[in-house]
Enzyme design. Structure first.
Site, mmCIF file in Angstrom:
data_model
loop_
_atom_site.group_PDB
_atom_site.id
_atom_site.type_symbol
_atom_site.label_atom_id
_atom_site.label_comp_id
_atom_site.label_asym_id
_atom_site.label_seq_id
_atom_site.Cartn_x
_atom_site.Cartn_y
_atom_site.Cartn_z
ATOM 1 N N LYS A 32 0.811 -1.216 0.000
ATOM 2 C CA LYS A 32 0.000 0.000 0.000
ATOM 3 C C LYS A 32 0.851 1.275 0.000
ATOM 4 O O LYS A 32 0.378 2.335 -0.384
ATOM 5 C CB LYS A 32 -0.972 -0.019 1.167
ATOM 6 C CG LYS A 32 -2.039 -1.095 0.974
ATOM 7 C CD LYS A 32 -3.102 -1.073 2.033
ATOM 8 C CE LYS A 32 -4.230 -2.032 1.696
ATOM 9 N NZ LYS A 32 -3.825 -3.452 1.767
HETATM 10 C C1 LIG Z 1 -4.417 -4.492 0.961
HETATM 11 C C2 LIG Z 1 -3.648 -5.753 0.815
HETATM 12 C C3 LIG Z 1 -3.986 -6.740 -0.137
HETATM 13 C C4 LIG Z 1 -5.204 -6.631 -1.042
HETATM 14 O O1 LIG Z 1 -5.100 -5.631 -2.004
HETATM 15 P P1 LIG Z 1 -6.409 -5.134 -2.792
HETATM 16 O O2 LIG Z 1 -5.979 -3.970 -3.579
HETATM 17 O O3 LIG Z 1 -7.399 -4.783 -1.718
HETATM 18 O O4 LIG Z 1 -6.878 -6.275 -3.625
HETATM 19 C C5 LIG Z 1 -3.201 -7.871 -0.221
HETATM 20 N N1 LIG Z 1 -2.139 -8.049 0.592
HETATM 21 C C6 LIG Z 1 -1.791 -7.133 1.517
HETATM 22 C C7 LIG Z 1 -0.634 -7.406 2.389
HETATM 23 C C8 LIG Z 1 -2.516 -5.949 1.660
HETATM 24 O O5 LIG Z 1 -2.161 -5.049 2.590
#
Ligand SMILES: *Cc1c(COP(=O)(O)O)cnc(C)c1O
Length: 547
Positions: free
Chosen positions: A128
């Protein structure tokens, strides 16, 4: 909005102007700035670009660094009249200077046809950061510009409020800490986020960062955020902003690593030529990460297919198998508070707590964006003009989402709609048991330690390689550093005698983190109490700035 659709479509390829519209059709002709600052469209939909730009000279980007590549990709979505290219370059360079890896998002070779794209080298060790480092700088840029010549309380001061069960909160805090004219409030359920995740949030001491430990579940935190956005008093006194994955700028930033990893593969593999097809596998929750891959494919990157890898919260996997999008009904005793975050709709009756909590969702919010493109393609078969097709798509999406809200499901969708979805995507569902097995197996064979989310991706990747020609290259996305999810990793590797978590996994940044000075406010599960607390803290912050 242009009135003549056909003419409009032609024009678009000759200019770099880019406007945005809502997936539900009632909010359109928006600027990039409006879309970023508002987050959610006023009709309740999500913003999408009016057209997907073609990256006709993408092959010439092969040797660009990550930030330079980001500049090329993003320039196709942001008009220079809105952000001059030199300013955009500065925003991007600042955003990725905080990453530890020189390549920003390095590609690791695992086997002859499986490569792992490590997206966790940013400040909070999860993917993120790629989007939220950029979004934080973008907010600051827009606010500084809005506030030019303004003083004191006339300044536009943004108050970002969000709820988190882990990753989003810390990534948002690191993206916004110390930024001018922005305050950030992150709510998390007391005692329900992992100690590392909590410490990552509460040890950030910048004056504009406020952590609220709420006596409730994640859903309660989410409800408080929603109530804030819908509250007259809160909107009168604060300018609210959102950072959850519905913000278009987050999708935009994520498009870049699809191109970047494709080039990295071409450089490391003599048999792989520019133009060859590649398959991406993406551990998926809210459909934000993988949606960025869809945009990359539509822009012209040779992506054979995108593989959705879900855990046991498998609403997407079921959609691809049946054409019906349906909330899960709890078969087992309800989990106490879903762990979903990031704008996902969680409900204690349907979300299953798994070893990959960042993917524990009941409904994937960004899926709505794909639905619009599917509906648009379907409308095109009627051979009307662009404007008519857009209107049809907005109406179809509104209808689906209304059904979902009132009945808990929509569909099955038309066969042709499902067919389009299958042309670009496949899906796989991975259980907790398979996740642990994959962490163990990958460690034994390759001495590589996967986090549970990335392991869901690798499990899906292995199934895909077994069904396909050996020469088809797979890039599997790794979304978190294994140290963030130590419980699952240690569970999977407990029988490995020489495995030492502290020596092999733990980054120095995490050592002693939990003992550092913290700043956190506790709050009851009461919207009005939280609202007053936020108002008071923003007021104090502004006073301290001399406003
Ligand atoms: C947020 C997240 C995801 C999922 O990503 P999306 O964009 O919601 O599909 C997968 N793995 C981790 C570690 C995350 O923080």
């Amino acid at each position: 909005m242009a009135t003549n659709g056909v003419h409009n479509a032609k024009e678009e390829t000759h200019t770099t102007s880019q406007r945005y519209l809502s997936t539900r059709g009632d909010d359109y002709d928006c600027s990039f700035e409006e879309v970023v600052l508002k987050g959610l469209a006023s009709d309740g939909g999500l913003y999408i670009p009016e057209h997907i730009p073609q990256a006709s000279s993408w092959q010439s980007w092969k040797d660009l660094s990550f930030p330079d590549l980001a500049l090329e990709v993003m320039s196709l979505y942001i008009s220079p009249a809105e952000i001059p290219r030199s300013d955009l370059k500065k925003i991007i360079d600042t955003s990725y200077s905080t990453f530890r890896a020189p390549e920003t998002t390095p590609l690791v070779h695992l086997t002859d046809n499986i490569h792992l794209l490590e997206l966790f080298h940013g400040p909070t060790f999860a993917f993120k950061d790629v989007a939220l480092q950029f979004l934080g700088n973008l907010f600051e840029y827009f606010l500084v510009r809005k506030n030019e010549g303004k003083t004191g309380r006339d300044r536009h001061h943004l108050t970002v409020v969000g709820a988190t069960s882990g990753d989003t909160g810390s990534a948002a805090i690191y993206g916004l800490r110390g930024k001018k004219d922005v305050s950030v409030f992150i709510m998390f359920p007391t005692g329900r986020v992992s100690p590392v995740q909590e410490a990552q949030m509460t040890t950030v001491l910048d004056k504009n960062v406020h952590c609220l430990s709420v006596d409730g579940t994640f859903d309660d935190c989410q409800d408080i955020v929603k109530a804030m956005f819908g509250d007259e008093d809160a909107n009168k006194n604060l300018k609210l902003g959102a950072v959850n994955s519905i913000n278009w700028a987050r999708i935009l930033a994520q498009i870049v690593y699809y191109f970047h990893s494709y080039f990295a593969l071409a450089k490391s593999n003599a048999e792989f030529k520019l133009g060859d097809q590649v398959r991406f596998v993406v551990p998926t929750g809210n459909f934000g990460d993988i949606l960025a891959g869809y945009f990359a494919k539509r822009m012209g990157l040779p992506i054979e297919r995108l593989v959705i890898a879900t855990n046991e919260n498998d609403i997407l996997d079921r959609f691809w198998k049946t054409g019906k999008y349906e909330k899960q009904v709890a078969k087992e005793p309800a989990t106490v508070g879903g762990l979903a975050e990031d704008g996902a709709q969680a409900h204690p009756d349907g979300v299953k707590e798994t070893l990959s909590p960042a993917m524990d969702i009941l409904v994937s919010s960004n899926f709505e964006r794909l639905l619009w493109f599917l509906a648009y393609e379907f409308a095109e078969t009627a051979k009307m003009d662009t404007e008519w097709n857009k209107k049809q798509a907005g109406q179809e999406v509104s209808k689906w989402l209304k059904d979902l809200k009132t009945t808990g499901s929509f569909g099955p969708v038309y066969q042709d709609v499902l067919k389009s979805a299958k042309r670009d995507f496949e899906s796989e569902r991975v259980t907790d048991e398979q996740t642990l097995e994959t962490i163990k197996d990958t460690y034994q064979k390759l001495k590589y330690v996967l986090d549970p989310h990335s392991a869901v991706g690798i499990a899906a990747t292995q199934r895909s390689t077994e069904r396909n020609d050996k020469s088809l290259q797979h890039i599997s996305l790794s979304t978190a550093h294994p140290a963030k999810f130590s419980g699952a990793v240690e569970m999977a590797l407990k029988e490995e005698k020489e495995f030492d978590f502290a020596k092999q996994v733990l980054p120095t940044e995490f050592i002693g983190l939990e003992q550092q000075e913290k700043r956190v406010t506790t709050a009851p599960n009461d919207f009005k109490h939280v609202r007053e607390l936020v108002k008071k803290q923003v007021d104090e912050e502004l006073k301290a700035l001399g406003y």
